[in-house]
Design an enzyme around this catalytic site. Sequence first.
Site, PDB file in Angstrom:
ATOM      1  N   GLU A 182      -1.453  -8.739   4.973  1.00 32.87           N
ATOM      2  CA  GLU A 182      -1.431  -8.961   6.436  1.00 32.87           C
ATOM      3  C   GLU A 182      -2.835  -8.897   7.033  1.00 32.87           C
ATOM      4  OE1 GLU A 182      -0.761  -6.169   4.957  1.00 32.87           O
ATOM      5  OE2 GLU A 182      -1.279  -4.434   6.190  1.00 32.87           O
ATOM      6  N   CYS A 196       0.833  -1.199   0.000  1.00 35.41           N
ATOM      7  CA  CYS A 196       0.000   0.000   0.000  1.00 35.41           C
ATOM      8  C   CYS A 196       0.873   1.257   0.000  1.00 35.41           C
ATOM      9  CB  CYS A 196      -0.969  -0.040   1.194  1.00 35.41           C
ATOM     10  SG  CYS A 196      -2.333   1.125   1.047  1.00 35.41           S
ATOM     11  N   HIS A 203      -3.659  -5.537   1.040  1.00 35.74           N
ATOM     12  CA  HIS A 203      -3.008  -5.767   2.328  1.00 35.74           C
ATOM     13  C   HIS A 203      -3.028  -7.251   2.689  1.00 35.74           C
ATOM     14  CE1 HIS A 203      -2.531  -1.616   3.997  1.00 35.74           C
ATOM     15  NE2 HIS A 203      -3.434  -1.347   3.072  1.00 35.74           N
TER      16      HIS A 203
END
Lengths: 745, 222
Positions: B196, B86, B194
Amino acid sequence: MADAAAPIHRQLGLTDSELDLIIEVLGREPNHLELALYSVMWSEHCSYKSSRVHLKRLPTTGDRVLVGPGENAGVIDAGDGIALAIRIESHNHPSAIEPYQGAATGVGGILRDIFTMGARPIAVMDPLFFGPPTTARQRWLLEGVVSGISGYGNSVGVPTIGGELTFDPCYAGNPLVNVLCLGALPTERLVLGIASGTGNLAVLLGSTTGRDGIGGVSVLASAGFSDDDDQSKRPSVQVGDPYEEKRLIEACLALLDERLVVGIQDLGGAGLVCATSETAARGRVGMDVDVTAVPTREAGMEPWEIMTSESQERMLAIVTPEGLARVQELCARWEVRATVVGRVTEPAIGPDGEPIGVLRIRKGFDGEIVAEVPAASLADDAPLYNRPLERPSDLDARRADDPARLGSADLGADLRALLRDPAWVWRQYDHQLFLNTVTGPGANAALLRLAGPGLPESNRGFALTTDSNPRLCSLDPRLGTALTVAEGIANLACVGATPVAVVNCLNFGNPEHPTVMWQLSESVDGMAEACTAFGTPVVGGNVSLYNESAGTDIDPTPVIGLLGLVDTLAARPPVLSWNDGDTVLLVAAPTVALSLGGSRWAREIHGATGGVPAGLDADAHAALCRAVASVIAGQVAGDHALVTAVTDVSGGGVAVALAEMAIASGSGLSVALEESPTAFFGEGPSRFILATADPDALAARMRAAGAEVTMLGVAGGDDLVLGQVATSIADLRAASTALLEGVSA
Amino acid sequence: MSRAAVIVFPGSNCEHDAVSGLELAGASAELVWHTETDLSGYDLVVLPGGFAHGDYLRAGALARLSPIMDTVAAFAASGGPVVGICNGFQVLTEAGMLPGALQKNAHLKFHCKDSTLIVASSRSVLTRGVAVGTELSIPINHFSGSYVCDEATLQRLQDNDQVVLRYAENPNGSLDDIAGISNDAGNVVGLMPHPERACSALLGSTDGLVLLQAFVGAAVSA
């Protein structure tokens, strides 16, 4: 606006009798600077002078309550060595004038209230109220407010996990922008905004002080709007900088981690005068403030401007002289300005031997004293008003006007008109940061892991919901507020959470109107009764008055925030979407009656404001919610998933609830429902819709808790069929997004 | 165990989440402040999401000037695996470590939502061993995620197998549906989604682990 020819105290928003009281406190005439200090600290916004006599009636204690109302935030013990700090605020008037910055600084302000307590902010919710977005002005307000929350909240790094969106003509001239924030902290890090220790230093952290936001609490927040206010009040709106706030959060948490701070207080409404007088008053000490030491944005600022500026992203930390070097070192790492602006002083001794902390504003620590007032007189001694109460004279006539008489020309069209998917709003918010969000915006309640940087390990979860029912409150503020608390309890039950604490934001009209004070008083009583019945103490609140435009008050709008806890969070809870073949059940308390009085259907389809809302049986409601919560708490703990979909039935009645579930599922349902507005859209508490693959087992558990169970049908197909009224899911979905997608792409 | 450095700029906000994802993928991970200039001892470098230096001027434009970035460039030049997520992707393009740029989303709105990604290359450190065509459910969360570059650069990205991930449904106007790219060598990757945020069934998806495990695995083979 103030008349320039009026005496200065009136221009500053103080009444003649308040001036007399100041002269009595000081034993002399105040100078201009002192008058300015009193005017902001004794404003409605800071002093709660019209509402405090009523707020005393709220229950505020409970086993889990660590800090109740009156501090920067309420704090509850969540278990496992973790405490949760929670607060709700309004930023209504700034947002009406400058929607982006008004909403952005509302977020910034409440974050500071939370990390002031030593907590890292980990969740924000935003209840928003506008006029219908069918005019350019309402779309400008809506877009501006949502972008302000998005622009500030996403950047500062706190997820926005839910909220509410209400459109009603009563908010067209005075939108409401409320913001709730929750933070988490290791319980032992809890700190309070107290100054102590003579010789300790008051260090101003963060942004420079400018001329923005001067008079925000007095001129802007504590008066209504007239026609020509937009331009003249704009300088009272603050401007936010989320990057400064992000560094300020990290720096403050680092200072607290190293135990370098004796006390800490945010600078919000009323700026430096509020932070210095409140910390000194709480610690019963004095404070000398060197107004020339405050870093300013521009030259030539007067002491009264520096002391009352509401420039954002500032904190006041009380530190020991020995700790100062390390404080400055940590702040430098985060590129946060840290300037000694004050010193804690010995209190004077009053006539009865009591300590009286004196706030002195000086030019240089040893220089001229330009203001000298007892700190507690600013912070705690504002006059309390028990303003006249009067039940609105037209209320009986309105209550007698049951909207059921209006009928419906087309129940299917009414249903489509009542569907509103707020995803357009919450897609603009980061709702996932910190990896805690199990269910976020769009769910009955947000359910999050109880986790965050620096917290002890825990398998628990917490749930949050905000609710409001202004339509019901306008017909019966006492019952309406109790029903709002009840709705929050039901929302928490949908994610298996046990309710533990309430915060409230009381948005009302002009307190100088006796009907508004009657609404406020009734509303407080309704909240007190419900919170007592449900065992949920009130740990904080905010009162926003003068929500009026052109002399017309908004509907009474108490917003209730409810915090719940889940003992073990190991699996996702059921949400709105059922599976083909599931049996859909309506589960209700046995005493439920339905009414169209104050319903969304009456207001939004017919513009009808009359009728009598359905009543609340608090005991039956609590028992039903406990039964639902118990089944779902088992599921999120990892037990067999008995329930596949769940919702409570609230605004728009059973038809809207079923339509929202059908849209979420992409799977239809056929229900033998009487074709009447009451059966479709009638509202009343204590009803849930549950879907399950094992209806016998679920119905048995619900009946064992005293609930009435009605089988509505078996899920499947492409249409929602209510009686003979059939609508395709595609049409329902298109209807639900039409209004907001029309605001912009 | 591989050791990852997660670079923290003032204004970063996904650094703790990145550490969590890397740990679930089998690495150890530590936060490294942007004024540091030493990455010796680290096997992997992650530039996390957020708003480095407030995204002032342009997302990533100031972060590329942070002292750590010369060291990150040297780490990459020696073949070390680097991923920018990002805001980290934005920093890598501003720093010239990846071609092209990220501009405001086509609809001029911030978007936080689930997205479906399609693996377009198995050559990068983020997708090594992951079959081309694999679909992954991983959320996006950005305002400036619309990838742009000139035609020659796009041609080169396509010819050299540098398009790593594409969106199944383009959410932001990105050229060629691009969600992530790599450098020519494949050891520096930037992506807007993302991973994660997709490492836990409780949160809704574990597909992010597919990428992060490949990345952690790349440390050993690098």
